[in-house]
Scaffold this active site. Structure first.
Site, mmCIF file in Angstrom:
data_model
loop_
_atom_site.group_PDB
_atom_site.id
_atom_site.type_symbol
_atom_site.label_atom_id
_atom_site.label_comp_id
_atom_site.label_asym_id
_atom_site.label_seq_id
_atom_site.Cartn_x
_atom_site.Cartn_y
_atom_site.Cartn_z
ATOM 1 N N HIS A 1 49.476 27.372 -11.565
ATOM 2 C CA HIS A 1 50.188 28.372 -12.269
ATOM 3 C C HIS A 1 51.697 27.874 -12.428
ATOM 4 O O HIS A 1 52.131 27.165 -11.323
ATOM 5 C CB HIS A 1 50.269 29.520 -11.354
ATOM 6 C CG HIS A 1 51.290 30.461 -11.893
ATOM 7 N ND1 HIS A 1 50.938 31.487 -13.020
ATOM 8 C CD2 HIS A 1 52.666 30.954 -11.658
ATOM 9 C CE1 HIS A 1 51.926 32.419 -13.330
ATOM 10 N NE2 HIS A 1 52.967 32.186 -12.477
ATOM 11 N N ASP B 1 50.364 45.222 -10.347
ATOM 12 C CA ASP B 1 51.343 44.188 -10.740
ATOM 13 C C ASP B 1 51.783 44.168 -12.042
ATOM 14 O O ASP B 1 52.840 44.086 -12.481
ATOM 15 C CB ASP B 1 50.720 42.887 -10.409
ATOM 16 C CG ASP B 1 51.605 41.694 -11.013
ATOM 17 O OD1 ASP B 1 52.647 41.481 -10.435
ATOM 18 O OD2 ASP B 1 51.268 40.828 -12.217
ATOM 19 N N ARG C 1 60.155 45.589 -13.313
ATOM 20 C CA ARG C 1 61.154 44.719 -12.841
ATOM 21 C C ARG C 1 61.757 44.046 -13.933
ATOM 22 O O ARG C 1 63.022 43.738 -13.848
ATOM 23 C CB ARG C 1 60.381 43.516 -11.989
ATOM 24 C CG ARG C 1 59.865 44.140 -10.389
ATOM 25 C CD ARG C 1 58.903 43.451 -9.853
ATOM 26 N NE ARG C 1 59.534 41.861 -9.734
ATOM 27 C CZ ARG C 1 58.742 40.598 -9.902
ATOM 28 N NH1 ARG C 1 57.574 40.745 -9.879
ATOM 29 N NH2 ARG C 1 59.140 39.508 -9.646
ATOM 30 N N SER D 1 53.534 38.808 -6.900
ATOM 31 C CA SER D 1 53.229 39.127 -8.334
ATOM 32 C C SER D 1 52.196 37.907 -8.873
ATOM 33 O O SER D 1 51.192 38.186 -9.162
ATOM 34 C CB SER D 1 54.241 39.158 -9.476
ATOM 35 O OG SER D 1 54.013 39.099 -10.430
ATOM 36 N N LYS E 1 47.534 37.741 -8.710
ATOM 37 C CA LYS E 1 46.939 37.608 -9.998
ATOM 38 C C LYS E 1 45.723 36.235 -10.035
ATOM 39 O O LYS E 1 44.880 36.361 -10.230
ATOM 40 C CB LYS E 1 47.563 37.289 -11.236
ATOM 41 C CG LYS E 1 48.332 38.609 -11.815
ATOM 42 C CD LYS E 1 49.142 38.410 -12.836
ATOM 43 C CE LYS E 1 50.567 37.713 -12.505
ATOM 44 N NZ LYS E 1 51.693 38.317 -12.680
HETATM 45 N N1 URA Z 1 55.445 35.456 -13.297
HETATM 46 C C1 URA Z 1 54.890 36.473 -12.474
HETATM 47 O O1 URA Z 1 53.672 36.627 -12.840
HETATM 48 N N2 URA Z 1 55.387 37.437 -11.881
HETATM 49 C C2 URA Z 1 56.785 37.392 -11.423
HETATM 50 O O2 URA Z 1 57.264 38.148 -10.784
HETATM 51 C C3 URA Z 1 57.367 36.176 -12.083
HETATM 52 C C4 URA Z 1 56.732 35.373 -12.956
#
Ligand code: URA
Length: 448
Positions: free
Chosen positions: A82, A161, A168, A183, A187
């Protein structure tokens, strides 16, 4: 406890218990708690922070609000990466097929561009027909068959999320380390991984502009992964200027294919190989990170990585010929216009945020979640910090839909690229490697 009481406690510097976080997030995902209360809570977290127990609880609560991708029957390791996001960051598009071609399953779930950063899904969708909205069952079948799938967060994955993140974004509470960590990890952990590599970007074009914040984010995410039995490694990488040359959607696919063919810009190839090496080592298919790198280089040289990309594109509804003739298959901008240096000089800065926002202004990014993205527009940024240029030499090429976009993009490039008389000292491409054991400063990292 009412939601108001929970907000008050957080506002006053207290902590919420794991059952309170779980209850709140499951009620939020079910639509029983209004956005304005969660927005107030997010702002309280932004100022008051969260302790480790709360971050863990929020991550689990968001993870448990949905389903997981079940790949536990696979015999191969399941590793993903990621990136915290930047401008010109197309590493995932090369990395996923590359690592999959080396015998590791890569169930990659990516995001869309928002704000100044680009998104892997938008880039992939510039390939005509490419489908990123697969069900979890379709995704699992494809991983079984090809070792790889490239999809977006489905409605079933961490729905709390999904709702929280767009809230957000609209309330200026994205840049809170506990919220970012929870967050991202909710995932990633939903992918049922056996290992995770994190690319934590630092610099002018990243969420984190300061190294110490990137380190804190990396350590927080590693702790969350390790506690859930997912070995996690983070690399701190430079986002003071765009990665590679291409910035936009279709152009970034073309550049990714260049790397898959063994060419492409040196920084993009290097960052891809460094991350591939870590993923292969985490998967245990090689004995060391160095062996992982050699294996990944071989997969680029032999064409195995490109073959895997072709197969993935075909399986997800795109035209596999894009791997061989991307310029023919991908949408092209009607206007291509070169911007040249007005004087001799050394490139001091190429501001990624300005470039990213200019892509959005050209129509290639979004300011609202439901904006439609123009795949053809963007930039080829030839200038790199430290490069000496002579008057009249090209700094960048604008790919625009119309003349007004072209002139706005030209003005943006004037602000983004600065020339001077001294050589700047850029941050290292990969400055630190962070694991549960600690932080390793990499050779060349002191250059910043
Ligand atoms: N990417 C995400 O998935 N969540 C965040 O809070 C920031 C970047």
């Amino acid at each position: 406890m009412t939601v108001v009481e929970l907000i008050e406690r957080k506002r006053d510097g207290g902590t919420l218990t794991p059952p309170e976080w779980h209850d709140l997030m499951s009620r939020y995902a079910a639509g029983e708690v209004p956005d304005y209360q969660i927005a107030a809570l997010a702002m309280a977290v932004y100022f008051r922070g969260m302790d480790d127990g709360e971050i863990e609880a929020l991550t689990s609560a968001m993870l448990d609000s949905g389903r997981m991708l079940d790949l536990s029957h696979l015999t191969v390791p399941r590793i993903d990466k990621h990136s915290t996001g930047g401008v010109g960051d197309k590493v995932s598009i090369v990395l996923a097929p590359l690592v999959a071609s080396c015998g590791v399953a890569v169930p990659m779930m990516s995001g869309r561009g928002l704000g100044h950063t680009g998104g892997t899904l938008d880039k992939l969708e510039s390939i005509p027909g490419f489908r990123t909205r697969l069900t979890l069952e379709e995704a699992a079948r494809q991983v079984e068959r090809l070792n790889c799938v490239l999809i977006g967060q489905t409605a079933e994955i961490a729905p709390a999320d999904r709702r929280f993140y767009s809230l957000r974004d609209a309330t200026s509470t994205v840049e809170a380390i506990p919220l970012i960590a929870a967050s991202i990890m909710s995932k990633k952990l939903a992918e049922g991984l056996t290992g995770l590599v994190l690319d934590v970007k630092t610099g002018a074009g990243a969420f984190m502009t300061r190294l110490e914040d990137s380190l804190r984010l990396a350590r927080t995410m590693i702790a969350l992964g390790e506690r859930r039995g997912c070995p996690t490694v983070a690399l701190l990488t430079n986002m003071d200027s765009p990665l590679g040359v291409a910035c936009g959607n279709a152009v970034e696919i073309i550049e990714s294919i260049d790397v898959l063919k063994g060419g492409g810009p040196a920084d993009l190839r290097e960052l891809t190989l460094v991350q591939a090496a870590e993923m292969l080592a985490l998967g245990g298919t090689v004995q060391s990170v160095a062996a992982g790198r050699a294996r990944a280089e071989q997969a680029l040289e032999s064409g195995a990585a490109l073959d895997k990309f072709r197969a993935i594109v075909g399986a997800q509804g795109g035209d596999p010929d894009v791997a061989d003739a991307p310029e023919r298959i991908l949408p092209q901008a009607p206007i291509r216009s070169v911007v040249v240096a007005a004087e001799d000089g050394i490139v001091q800065r190429v501001e990624p945020r300005i470039i990213g926002r200019a892509i959005t202004a050209l129509g290639g990014g979004r300011t609202k979640v439901d904006d439609v993205v123009d795949p053809a527009v963007g930039f080829l940024v030839h200038a790199r910090p430290g490069m000496a240029v002579r008057k009249g030499e090209p700094l960048a090429t604008i790919l625009a839909r119309d003349a007004s976009g072209e002139s706005a993009a030209r003005a943006a490039l004037g602000r983004a690229i600065t020339l001077g008389s001294f050589a700047p000292s850029p941050r290292a491409l990969v400055s630190h490697r962070v694991t549960r054991e600690g932080v390793e400063e990499l050779p060349g990292a002191g250059a910043s």
